[in-house]
Design an enzyme around this catalytic site. Sequence first.
Site, PDB file in Angstrom:
ATOM      1  N   CYS A   1       0.848  -1.194   0.000  1.00 33.96           N
ATOM      2  CA  CYS A   1       0.000   0.000   0.000  1.00 33.96           C
ATOM      3  C   CYS A   1       0.890   1.252   0.000  1.00 33.96           C
ATOM      4  CB  CYS A   1      -0.906  -0.003   1.231  1.00 33.96           C
ATOM      5  SG  CYS A   1      -2.053   1.407   1.255  1.00 33.96           S
TER       6      CYS A   1
ATOM      7  N   CYS B   1      -6.198  -0.031   6.802  1.00 28.58           N
ATOM      8  CA  CYS B   1      -5.949   0.544   5.472  1.00 28.58           C
ATOM      9  C   CYS B   1      -7.105   1.472   5.070  1.00 28.58           C
ATOM     10  CB  CYS B   1      -5.785  -0.575   4.449  1.00 28.58           C
ATOM     11  SG  CYS B   1      -5.438   0.042   2.784  1.00 28.58           S
TER      12      CYS B   1
ATOM     13  N   HIS C   1      -2.226  -3.951   5.005  1.00 26.06           N
ATOM     14  CA  HIS C   1      -2.055  -3.566   6.412  1.00 26.06           C
ATOM     15  C   HIS C   1      -3.407  -3.293   7.045  1.00 26.06           C
ATOM     16  CE1 HIS C   1      -2.704   0.873   5.879  1.00 26.06           C
ATOM     17  NE2 HIS C   1      -2.435   0.544   4.640  1.00 26.06           N
TER      18      HIS C   1
ATOM     19  N   ASP D   1       0.426   3.772   1.709  1.00 25.85           N
ATOM     20  CA  ASP D   1       0.388   4.358   3.058  1.00 25.85           C
ATOM     21  C   ASP D   1       1.801   4.647   3.584  1.00 25.85           C
ATOM     22  OD1 ASP D   1       0.197   4.506   6.033  1.00 25.85           O
ATOM     23  OD2 ASP D   1      -1.913   4.056   5.663  1.00 25.85           O
TER      24      ASP D   1
ATOM     25  N   ARG E   1       2.963   4.829   6.348  1.00 20.68           N
ATOM     26  CA  ARG E   1       3.380   4.091   7.553  1.00 20.68           C
ATOM     27  C   ARG E   1       3.842   2.675   7.250  1.00 20.68           C
ATOM     28  NH1 ARG E   1      -2.300   5.107  10.346  1.00 20.68           N
ATOM     29  NH2 ARG E   1      -2.819   4.556   8.200  1.00 20.68           N
TER      30      ARG E   1
HETATM   31 ZN   LIG Z   1      -3.410   1.192   2.954  1.00 23.91          ZN
END
Ligand SMILES: [Zn+2]
Length: 199
Positions: free
Chosen positions: A42, A101, A98, A44, A46
């Site tokens: 992803c 998400c 994750h 993302d 993080r």
């Molecule tokens: Zn995500």
Amino acid sequence: MSSIDHLFSKNQQWADKIREQDPDFFEQLSKQQSPEYLWIGCSDSRVPANQLLGLAPGEVFVHRNIANQVVHTDLNCLSVMQYAIEVLKVKHVIVCGHYGCGGVIASMDDEPRGLIDNWLRHLKDVYRFHKDKVDAVTDQNKKFNLMCELNVIEQVANVANSSIVKKAWSNGQELTVHGFVYNLKDGILKDMEVSVDGK
Ligand SMILES: [Zn+2]
């Protein structure tokens, strides 16, 4: 206006630190890359592939998009897969989702969000395939978590069913596709145990 100058000083510090440990690191790495892993994760912020795997530059080839999708008509993802598998000869493809998400969560309501709704349609398909299982979970967070896991499992299947992976396997290339889910709360990866190697 905020400045991005600190990024350059951070970068300098980072490069200096690596050179301290290995003076030839960048010189050697600039000549070639031979990563063993392709990471499809992803976007993302993080969930940074190299850092959470503890891998150095050169050790993992990376493709990231919202909610780690492997779409059969996505030339970007397919091109990354083709290069990683056919040229770099990675041995493992890791699809990593994750918990928490935002893409998965956003796909679970009908709020209009514009362009991204078209991308989230792929997640709605995952929901449709597993509707009974997902609807049986009443706790909202658990429902989202289950969707994150099911999404990874579906994307592993998409990787495994791609023409690129099928060709590699039919040529006898050693290649395993894995599905992981990362926990933002403790930094730990969970293996969904859906690995396939074409045998
Ligand atoms: Zn995500």
